[in-house]
Design a protein around this motif. Structure first.
Motif, PDB file in Angstrom:
ATOM      1  N   VAL A 123       0.845  -1.202   0.000  1.00  0.00           N
ATOM      2  CA  VAL A 123       0.000   0.000   0.000  1.00  0.00           C
ATOM      3  C   VAL A 123       0.874   1.243   0.000  1.00  0.00           C
ATOM      4  O   VAL A 123       2.054   1.195   0.357  1.00  0.00           O
ATOM      5  CB  VAL A 123      -0.941   0.041   1.228  1.00  0.00           C
ATOM      6  CG1 VAL A 123      -1.940  -1.095   1.184  1.00  0.00           C
ATOM      7  CG2 VAL A 123      -0.143   0.024   2.530  1.00  0.00           C
ATOM      8  N   ASP A 124       0.275   2.386  -0.372  1.00  0.00           N
ATOM      9  CA  ASP A 124       0.986   3.651  -0.277  1.00  0.00           C
ATOM     10  C   ASP A 124       0.703   4.293   1.076  1.00  0.00           C
ATOM     11  O   ASP A 124       0.086   3.675   1.946  1.00  0.00           O
ATOM     12  CB  ASP A 124       0.615   4.578  -1.438  1.00  0.00           C
ATOM     13  CG  ASP A 124      -0.850   5.022  -1.418  1.00  0.00           C
ATOM     14  OD1 ASP A 124      -1.561   4.770  -0.405  1.00  0.00           O
ATOM     15  OD2 ASP A 124      -1.298   5.630  -2.409  1.00  0.00           O
ATOM     16  N   GLU A 125       1.106   5.530   1.256  1.00  0.00           N
ATOM     17  CA  GLU A 125       0.954   6.183   2.550  1.00  0.00           C
ATOM     18  C   GLU A 125      -0.498   6.484   2.903  1.00  0.00           C
ATOM     19  O   GLU A 125      -0.799   6.837   4.052  1.00  0.00           O
ATOM     20  CB  GLU A 125       1.774   7.474   2.572  1.00  0.00           C
ATOM     21  CG  GLU A 125       1.401   8.453   1.478  1.00  0.00           C
ATOM     22  CD  GLU A 125       2.356   9.635   1.414  1.00  0.00           C
ATOM     23  OE1 GLU A 125       3.171   9.784   2.353  1.00  0.00           O
ATOM     24  OE2 GLU A 125       2.288  10.404   0.437  1.00  0.00           O
ATOM     25  N   TYR A 126      -1.392   6.328   1.932  1.00  0.00           N
ATOM     26  CA  TYR A 126      -2.822   6.543   2.192  1.00  0.00           C
ATOM     27  C   TYR A 126      -3.595   5.227   2.230  1.00  0.00           C
ATOM     28  O   TYR A 126      -4.816   5.216   2.071  1.00  0.00           O
ATOM     29  CB  TYR A 126      -3.418   7.470   1.139  1.00  0.00           C
ATOM     30  CG  TYR A 126      -2.893   8.889   1.234  1.00  0.00           C
ATOM     31  CD1 TYR A 126      -3.394   9.764   2.193  1.00  0.00           C
ATOM     32  CD2 TYR A 126      -1.878   9.331   0.395  1.00  0.00           C
ATOM     33  CE1 TYR A 126      -2.910  11.059   2.301  1.00  0.00           C
ATOM     34  CE2 TYR A 126      -1.382  10.623   0.495  1.00  0.00           C
ATOM     35  CZ  TYR A 126      -1.898  11.483   1.446  1.00  0.00           C
ATOM     36  OH  TYR A 126      -1.403  12.764   1.567  1.00  0.00           O
ATOM     37  N   GLN A 127      -2.893   4.132   2.427  1.00  0.00           N
ATOM     38  CA  GLN A 127      -3.463   2.778   2.545  1.00  0.00           C
ATOM     39  C   GLN A 127      -4.047   2.246   1.241  1.00  0.00           C
ATOM     40  O   GLN A 127      -4.768   1.256   1.226  1.00  0.00           O
ATOM     41  CB  GLN A 127      -4.549   2.726   3.644  1.00  0.00           C
ATOM     42  CG  GLN A 127      -4.164   3.323   4.970  1.00  0.00           C
ATOM     43  CD  GLN A 127      -2.936   2.689   5.614  1.00  0.00           C
ATOM     44  OE1 GLN A 127      -2.194   3.342   6.316  1.00  0.00           O
ATOM     45  NE2 GLN A 127      -2.734   1.404   5.360  1.00  0.00           N
ATOM     46  N   ARG A 128      -3.713   2.881   0.115  1.00  0.00           N
ATOM     47  CA  ARG A 128      -4.246   2.451  -1.178  1.00  0.00           C
ATOM     48  C   ARG A 128      -3.383   1.349  -1.777  1.00  0.00           C
ATOM     49  O   ARG A 128      -2.159   1.448  -1.788  1.00  0.00           O
ATOM     50  CB  ARG A 128      -4.298   3.636  -2.150  1.00  0.00           C
ATOM     51  CG  ARG A 128      -5.238   4.744  -1.706  1.00  0.00           C
ATOM     52  CD  ARG A 128      -5.195   5.946  -2.625  1.00  0.00           C
ATOM     53  NE  ARG A 128      -3.886   6.585  -2.647  1.00  0.00           N
ATOM     54  CZ  ARG A 128      -3.678   7.868  -2.962  1.00  0.00           C
ATOM     55  NH1 ARG A 128      -4.711   8.650  -3.289  1.00  0.00           N
ATOM     56  NH2 ARG A 128      -2.456   8.361  -2.963  1.00  0.00           N
ATOM     57  N   THR A 129      -4.017   0.289  -2.281  1.00  0.00           N
ATOM     58  CA  THR A 129      -3.307  -0.729  -3.036  1.00  0.00           C
ATOM     59  C   THR A 129      -3.149  -0.239  -4.460  1.00  0.00           C
ATOM     60  O   THR A 129      -3.564   0.879  -4.809  1.00  0.00           O
ATOM     61  CB  THR A 129      -4.064  -2.069  -3.032  1.00  0.00           C
ATOM     62  OG1 THR A 129      -5.250  -1.938  -3.854  1.00  0.00           O
ATOM     63  CG2 THR A 129      -4.462  -2.478  -1.622  1.00  0.00           C
ATOM     64  N   ASN A 130      -2.581  -1.073  -5.326  1.00  0.00           N
ATOM     65  CA  ASN A 130      -2.435  -0.701  -6.734  1.00  0.00           C
ATOM     66  C   ASN A 130      -3.750  -0.784  -7.486  1.00  0.00           C
ATOM     67  O   ASN A 130      -3.843  -0.319  -8.636  1.00  0.00           O
ATOM     68  CB  ASN A 130      -1.409  -1.604  -7.417  1.00  0.00           C
ATOM     69  CG  ASN A 130      -1.817  -3.070  -7.393  1.00  0.00           C
ATOM     70  OD1 ASN A 130      -1.938  -3.666  -6.315  1.00  0.00           O
ATOM     71  ND2 ASN A 130      -2.047  -3.651  -8.562  1.00  0.00           N
ATOM     72  N   TYR A 183      -8.242  -0.980  -0.566  1.00  0.00           N
ATOM     73  CA  TYR A 183      -7.306  -0.476   0.440  1.00  0.00           C
ATOM     74  C   TYR A 183      -6.910  -1.618   1.383  1.00  0.00           C
ATOM     75  O   TYR A 183      -7.550  -2.659   1.425  1.00  0.00           O
ATOM     76  CB  TYR A 183      -7.964   0.661   1.246  1.00  0.00           C
ATOM     77  CG  TYR A 183      -8.684   1.662   0.371  1.00  0.00           C
ATOM     78  CD1 TYR A 183      -8.051   2.801  -0.080  1.00  0.00           C
ATOM     79  CD2 TYR A 183     -10.018   1.438  -0.024  1.00  0.00           C
ATOM     80  CE1 TYR A 183      -8.706   3.707  -0.898  1.00  0.00           C
ATOM     81  CE2 TYR A 183     -10.676   2.329  -0.845  1.00  0.00           C
ATOM     82  CZ  TYR A 183     -10.029   3.469  -1.291  1.00  0.00           C
ATOM     83  OH  TYR A 183     -10.681   4.359  -2.107  1.00  0.00           O
ATOM     84  N   ASN A 217       4.562  -3.215   8.294  1.00  0.00           N
ATOM     85  CA  ASN A 217       4.908  -1.905   8.859  1.00  0.00           C
ATOM     86  C   ASN A 217       4.939  -1.999  10.379  1.00  0.00           C
ATOM     87  O   ASN A 217       5.661  -2.807  10.919  1.00  0.00           O
ATOM     88  CB  ASN A 217       3.949  -0.824   8.361  1.00  0.00           C
ATOM     89  CG  ASN A 217       4.598   0.551   8.379  1.00  0.00           C
ATOM     90  OD1 ASN A 217       5.529   0.791   9.138  1.00  0.00           O
ATOM     91  ND2 ASN A 217       4.125   1.454   7.531  1.00  0.00           N
ATOM     92  N   LYS A 272      -3.130  11.387   7.112  1.00  0.00           N
ATOM     93  CA  LYS A 272      -2.654  10.008   6.948  1.00  0.00           C
ATOM     94  C   LYS A 272      -1.958   9.558   8.219  1.00  0.00           C
ATOM     95  O   LYS A 272      -1.611  10.355   9.093  1.00  0.00           O
ATOM     96  CB  LYS A 272      -1.701   9.914   5.763  1.00  0.00           C
ATOM     97  CG  LYS A 272      -0.491  10.822   5.895  1.00  0.00           C
ATOM     98  CD  LYS A 272       0.338  10.828   4.633  1.00  0.00           C
ATOM     99  CE  LYS A 272       1.514  11.799   4.766  1.00  0.00           C
ATOM    100  NZ  LYS A 272       2.317  11.868   3.541  1.00  0.00           N
TER     101      LYS A 272
END
Length: 462
Positions: free
Chosen positions: A297-304, A309, A317, A345
């Motif tokens: 995930v990115d820093e906003y909990q989004r997957t690709n 999410y 982490n 975030k």
């Protein structure tokens, strides 16, 4: 329960701390929300983790205090024998009450929930198989994967007879206290179990690969806890691994170690780590995972994958219940709470954590080694204090306290705090606020000490 709709604004897979927190916050913002849980609400923390573990820690801690009550003038000549089964029954009833509270809170917030195992089907929808085998398919505008983790065991190739032992989940199923127990692993779960068993009178063996326990923590924690565990009677087998487990006719187990030594116990518990709990058909929607099998995930909990999410232990982490809760709430605030939340975030810096060892230990920020690597040795300064709490002044028994404060730069900003000793968890919670706000050594010094306490040492170090 009301009838369940087939399409939702928000669908959460996993009824653990992060999933429940996110689902409730989404519903509070008015989003029609469905939560899916395969076992029991509350996840690992409530059912086979933090909560029942802390109950067992309290029992062991109480045993320790009873053992020195005579030093304070109490007549403790009576029977203080411990009944494991009695505590287990009460502990399990407490957990069951918490499961019910979780259900009531979901209902109060208007969150629909179903019990069953979820997976993504080839159409990208979520198929849920209930415990009676029925299948229902749901769709949603936004989907959160918050399935948490599961215990990891060695393979049969690594350890012959590995399945003769149990994992940390199995610890909470034990109906009686083993007289002799071996715990394999130097992480916080193994260290907490070892402290519990030893405090309650079991012959305890701790089998670790290195020379110290809690190797991800600062040296002061590793060394203090390892030394005290040895002094308190725990048999710490260093530089050792189990290669073979054999069951004897009387039910006992023989553990063959890499050192050639054999240890005989009544119960073996593996605490060598955890891994993400998946098996969700992620390939059907193309969600990427890293080499550890964790969802990326990115820093906003989004997957690709758009509108999918993930958070909590399943992404790795910082694997702590309060972190998952905070991340879950922030995600729902961003998705459904309006523009004022769009940039908020989870901050994974300076997250306090504790180990309910005996005595407790806690940490926030950088270890001394990490601080040196980041800033250079000439840019940091270390303050330390080691002593025995006044509580033990009346007793021959002594439990250690060790505090380390790591500061950086000319203004001596506090970048790390590592503590071992009674009440460390409660102490760290308060000091964690100060460090999160950017406190300096001068700020600590300017706080008048509360005397007599152990924590006053943290504001009087020179």
């Amino acid at each position: 329960m009301p009838s369940i709709a087939q399409h939702y604004k928000y669908l959460v897979i996993g009824g653990g701390s992060g999933g429940v927190a996110s689902a409730r916050r989404a519903a509070k913002h008015g989003a029609k929300t469905l939560l899916i849980e395969g076992k029991a609400l509350g996840g690992t923390c409530v059912n086979v983790g933090c909560v029942p573990k802390k109950v067992m820690w309290y029992a062991s801690d109480l045993a320790g205090k009873l053992s020195i009550a005579k030093d304070y003038g109490f007549n403790v000549a009576g029977d203080f024998s411990f009944n494991w089964s009695t505590l287990k029954e009460k502990r399990d009833a407490y957990v069951k009450r918490l499961n019910g509270i979780y259900e009531k809170n979901l209902e109060k917030e208007g969150v629909d929930y179903v019990y069953g195992w979820a997976k993504f089907n080839p159409d990208g929808k979520v198929e849920v198989t209930s415990h009676d085998g029925k299948k229902v398919v749901y769709s949603a505008d936004h989907i959160l994967i918050a399935t948490g983790g599961q215990t990891a065991l060695p393979s049969e190739e690594q350890v012959t007879g590995v399945k003769l032992g149990i994992d940390s989940d199995g610890f909470f199923e034990l109906e009686k206290q083993p007289k002799r127990v071996a715990i394999v692993g130097a992480g916080y779960i193994g260290i907490e179990f070892a402290g519990v068993f030893n405090g309650l009178g079991s012959e305890t063996h701790l089998i670790i690969r290195g020379d110290t326990v809690l190797r991800k923590f600062d040296d002061i924690i590793q060394e203090t806890v390892t030394s005290y565990y040895e002094k308190s009677g725990i048999n710490v087998h260093k530089q050792s691994q189990v290669t073979k487990v054999t069951k004897n006719e009387d039910g006992s187990l023989d553990l063959l170690l890499t050192t050639g030594k054999t240890v005989q116990v009544d119960e073996l518990i593996w605490t060598i780590g955890r891994k993400s709990l998946l098996g969700l058909g992620l390939d059907n929607i193309g969600v990427k995972q890293n080499e550890k099998g964790q969802v990326i995930v990115d820093e906003y909990q989004r997957t690709n994958v758009p509108n999918v999410y993930s958070l909590g232990d399943v992404v790795g982490n910082v694997e702590l219940t309060p972190v998952a809760i905070a991340a879950g709430r922030k995600l729902s605030n961003r998705l459904f709470g309006g523009d004022q939340f769009k940039d908020r975030k989870m901050d994974y810096n300076n997250v306090p954590s504790v180990v309910f060892s005996h005595p407790e230990s806690g940490s926030i920020g950088l270890t001394e080694k990490q601080a040196i690597e980041r800033f250079g040795k000439d840019q940091i300064k270390v303050y330390q204090s080691k002593f025995v709490s006044m509580f033990y002044a009346m007793s021959e028994h002594k439990s250690p306290i060790a505090y380390k404060l790591i500061v950086q730069g000319d203004n001596e900003k506090v970048v790390g705090l590592h503590i071992v000793g009674d009440s460390s968890a409660e102490i760290l919670q308060g000091f964690g606020v100060a460090i999160k706000m950017g406190a300096t050594k001068a700020d600590f010094d300017n706080c008048v000490a509360i005397h007599p306490t152990s924590a006053e040492e943290l504001v009087t170090m020179v």
